[in-house]
Design a protein around this motif. Structure first.
Motif, short mmCIF file in Angstrom:
data_model
loop_
_atom_site.label_atom_id
_atom_site.label_comp_id
_atom_site.label_asym_id
_atom_site.label_seq_id
_atom_site.Cartn_x
_atom_site.Cartn_y
_atom_site.Cartn_z
N GLY A 27 59.27 14.45 -28.63
CA GLY A 27 57.82 14.52 -29.61
C GLY A 27 57.22 13.29 -29.64
O GLY A 27 57.34 12.37 -28.92
N GLU A 28 57.00 13.29 -31.41
CA GLU A 28 55.38 12.57 -31.90
C GLU A 28 56.36 11.38 -32.00
O GLU A 28 55.80 10.18 -31.97
CB GLU A 28 54.61 12.93 -32.89
N TYR A 29 57.46 11.32 -32.36
CA TYR A 29 58.27 10.08 -32.39
C TYR A 29 59.28 9.52 -31.67
O TYR A 29 59.87 9.60 -31.69
CB TYR A 29 59.75 10.05 -34.05
N SER A 30 58.06 9.01 -31.11
CA SER A 30 59.49 8.89 -29.42
C SER A 30 58.69 7.09 -30.19
O SER A 30 58.09 6.65 -30.20
CB SER A 30 58.60 8.85 -28.06
N GLU A 31 59.74 5.89 -29.15
CA GLU A 31 59.29 4.73 -29.03
C GLU A 31 58.54 4.25 -28.37
O GLU A 31 58.44 2.82 -28.28
CB GLU A 31 61.22 4.12 -29.21
N ILE A 32 58.21 5.21 -27.35
CA ILE A 32 57.43 4.61 -26.27
C ILE A 32 55.51 4.30 -26.62
O ILE A 32 55.01 5.20 -27.04
CB ILE A 32 56.83 5.75 -25.21
N GLY A 33 55.32 2.70 -26.68
CA GLY A 33 53.98 2.45 -27.10
C GLY A 33 54.18 0.93 -27.29
O GLY A 33 55.28 0.64 -27.29
N GLY A 34 53.15 0.51 -27.90
CA GLY A 34 52.78 -0.80 -28.25
C GLY A 34 51.96 -1.25 -29.11
O GLY A 34 50.91 -0.13 -29.09
N ARG A 35 51.70 -2.27 -29.43
CA ARG A 35 50.34 -2.78 -30.04
C ARG A 35 49.91 -3.88 -29.42
O ARG A 35 51.06 -4.93 -29.02
CB ARG A 35 50.47 -3.78 -31.70
N PHE A 36 48.52 -4.18 -28.92
CA PHE A 36 48.11 -5.29 -27.60
C PHE A 36 46.93 -6.31 -28.91
O PHE A 36 46.18 -5.82 -29.42
CB PHE A 36 47.63 -4.57 -27.25
N HIS A 37 46.92 -7.47 -28.63
CA HIS A 37 46.02 -7.97 -29.24
C HIS A 37 46.13 -8.15 -30.53
O HIS A 37 45.11 -8.13 -31.62
CB HIS A 37 44.63 -7.79 -28.48
N ARG A 38 47.65 -8.21 -31.53
CA ARG A 38 47.53 -8.33 -32.64
C ARG A 38 46.70 -9.21 -33.16
O ARG A 38 46.66 -10.23 -33.18
CB ARG A 38 48.83 -8.51 -32.47
N GLY A 39 45.97 -8.76 -34.57
CA GLY A 39 45.18 -9.63 -35.62
C GLY A 39 43.77 -9.94 -34.90
O GLY A 39 42.77 -10.70 -35.24
N ARG A 40 43.30 -9.64 -33.20
CA ARG A 40 41.77 -9.37 -33.28
C ARG A 40 41.16 -8.01 -32.90
O ARG A 40 42.17 -7.76 -32.78
CB ARG A 40 42.55 -9.95 -30.90
N PRO A 41 39.86 -8.58 -32.63
CA PRO A 41 38.69 -7.49 -33.15
C PRO A 41 39.37 -6.18 -32.45
O PRO A 41 38.64 -4.83 -32.52
CB PRO A 41 37.81 -8.05 -32.93
N GLU A 42 39.78 -6.75 -30.97
CA GLU A 42 40.17 -5.22 -30.62
C GLU A 42 41.41 -4.79 -30.21
O GLU A 42 41.96 -4.16 -29.18
CB GLU A 42 39.60 -6.29 -28.38
N GLU A 43 41.96 -5.55 -31.04
CA GLU A 43 43.40 -4.84 -31.05
C GLU A 43 43.85 -3.38 -31.26
O GLU A 43 42.44 -2.79 -30.76
CB GLU A 43 44.28 -5.54 -32.52
N THR A 44 44.78 -3.16 -30.60
CA THR A 44 45.06 -2.03 -29.89
C THR A 44 46.14 -1.15 -29.99
O THR A 44 47.02 -2.74 -29.91
CB THR A 44 44.50 -1.24 -28.22
N GLN A 92 50.91 4.36 -28.91
CA GLN A 92 51.92 5.89 -29.68
C GLN A 92 51.71 7.39 -28.24
O GLN A 92 51.71 7.64 -28.32
CB GLN A 92 51.75 6.02 -30.16
N GLU A 93 52.63 6.95 -27.46
CA GLU A 93 53.06 8.12 -26.73
C GLU A 93 53.87 9.35 -27.18
O GLU A 93 55.16 8.97 -27.89
CB GLU A 93 53.37 7.35 -25.59
N ALA A 94 53.57 10.29 -27.36
CA ALA A 94 54.23 11.58 -27.71
C ALA A 94 55.37 12.07 -26.45
O ALA A 94 54.50 12.31 -25.20
CB ALA A 94 53.55 12.56 -27.59
N VAL A 95 56.48 12.19 -26.46
CA VAL A 95 57.82 13.34 -25.08
C VAL A 95 57.45 14.14 -25.67
O VAL A 95 58.78 14.75 -26.44
CB VAL A 95 58.57 11.80 -25.37
N PHE A 96 57.77 15.04 -24.85
CA PHE A 96 58.09 16.04 -24.88
C PHE A 96 58.93 16.75 -23.03
O PHE A 96 58.30 16.66 -22.11
CB PHE A 96 57.08 17.16 -24.77
N THR A 97 60.34 17.16 -23.35
CA THR A 97 61.12 17.06 -21.78
C THR A 97 61.64 18.99 -22.07
O THR A 97 61.16 19.37 -23.06
CB THR A 97 61.65 16.16 -21.81
N ARG A 98 61.35 19.20 -20.50
CA ARG A 98 61.85 20.40 -20.43
C ARG A 98 62.90 21.04 -21.47
O ARG A 98 63.34 22.18 -22.41
CB ARG A 98 61.75 21.02 -19.38
N ALA A 99 64.07 20.15 -21.21
CA ALA A 99 64.87 20.17 -21.61
C ALA A 99 65.23 20.21 -23.15
O ALA A 99 65.54 21.06 -24.13
CB ALA A 99 66.21 18.99 -21.69
#
Length: 354
Positions: free
Chosen positions: A137-154, A157-164
């Motif tokens: 679900g929403e507590y996946s580890e997939i994602g990240g942060r880019f351009h840390r400390g800069r104005p365009e920091e991004t 966080q990806e939510a993962v839902f599988t059929r299983a």
């Protein structure tokens, strides 16, 4: 020929803050019942948590999961400290255990216990079960942060839902509903979250359609939050994603009188791995060490563990003892009483010995 008592090995992680205060009370309850109901528990105390992190730079040993794997269950107190970021404490201990042991069900029953008042006027009885998906679900580890400390920091966080994943939590929740009212509420937000939530709705509907005797009502999460406050008796069993289930179960606990009474079970239903039982409350550093903590959530978590072991009579006796003490007027401060942790715990132990 005398049969040897059934024996269980339980790993104890008291953790941080009030976990260190409420855990002994739960262990004493189980030990008292063990002699009465002819079973044994071997407790393996793990001194893991924030103190371990300060000494070793991690929340548990490198082989911590392997150490727990040989046990029958884990009883957890609380995790978290003011001087360590919450993501460090959570992702260093609790979440790895849940995921490595595929504890994909987070079962959170809550009801208004005798002698406890709901903060909501006119709500005297309440009995709700929240079935929360626990490993994706929403507590996946997939994602990240880019351009840390800069104005365009991004941050992404990806939510993962599988059929299983959705199927198995929906099946578990449907079974819970079938054993109760037959009515299941599915928490969703498919009007705004365009991919994962419609998928969740579809899979839950498919599972319920294949479960005679169960009906499902999908309710948007914001409307469901309001409904739980305005009409809590209209809800019996809730199935929800990782994030939604986390939030809703805290809300229901508050409606029932205090988050301090709420338990949870992190379950591997197939029993391939040990399950873990814990109170819903956190480490509460503001009251830690002051004999103010409510041990009911930890005791109820221990009762859930006993149920998981098949020690149903002992589990019932534990909760009957807790309820008798509450009904007698002995309550901790979060429930409007004056009893400290020690006083309340002693009263329960005395009740169990009668």
């Amino acid at each position: 020929m005398t049969t040897a008592p059934t024996s269980y090995t339980v790993d104890v992680i008291a953790g941080d803050g009030i976990g260190l205060e409420v855990m002994p009370a739960a262990i004493d309850c189980v030990d008292t019942l063990a002699s009465r109901f002819d079973f044994q528990v071997t407790w393996r105390h793990r001194e893991w948590g924030s103190d371990y992190y300060r000494a070793h730079g991690r929340m548990m040993p490198v082989d911590g999961i392997d150490q727990l794997a040989s046990g029958d269950a884990t009883l957890l107190g609380a995790v978290g400290a003011e001087d360590i970021p919450d993501d460090v404490t959570l992702w260093g201990l609790l979440i790895p255990i849940r995921r490595e042991f595929d504890q994909y069900i987070n079962l959170r029953p809550i009801r208004i216990l005798p002698g406890v008042d709901s903060p909501l006027a006119g709500v005297e009885e309440l009995d709700i079960v929240v079935v929360r998906e626990n490993v994706e679900g929403e507590y996946s580890e997939i994602g990240g942060r880019f351009h840390r400390g800069r104005p365009e920091e991004t941050a992404i966080q990806e939510a993962v839902f599988t059929r299983a994943g959705v199927t198995r939590v929906a099946e578990y929740a449907a079974a819970q509903a079938l054993a109760r009212s037959g009515k299941l509420v599915s928490a969703t937000k498919s009007n705004g979250i365009i991919h994962t939530m419609p998928f969740w709705d579809e899979v839950v509907a498919e599972v319920v359609a294949a479960t005679p005797g169960v009906s499902v009502e999908k309710v948007l999460i914001d409307a469901l939050a309001a409904r739980l406050v305005l009409k809590p008796h209209s809800v019996d069993v809730i199935v929800a994603s990782n994030l939604f289930g986390d939030i809703l179960s805290d809300l229901v606990a508050a409606i029932a009188g205090s988050i301090g009474i709420a338990p949870s079970g992190n379950l591997n239903p197939a029993r391939r791995y040990p399950s873990m039982f814990e109170p819903v409350h956190g480490s509460a550093p503001d009251i830690a060490g002051r004999n103010l903590a409510n041990p009911v959530g930890q005791m109820w978590a221990a009762a859930m563990m006993l149920d998981h072991f098949g020690e149903n009579a002992a589990s019932t006796a534990l909760m009957t003892g807790v309820e008798a003490v509450l009904a007698s007027g002995t309550r901790t401060r979060d429930l409007g009483g004056t009893a400290g942790t020690d006083e309340f715990s002693k009263a329960v132990i005395d009740q169990l010995r009668r």
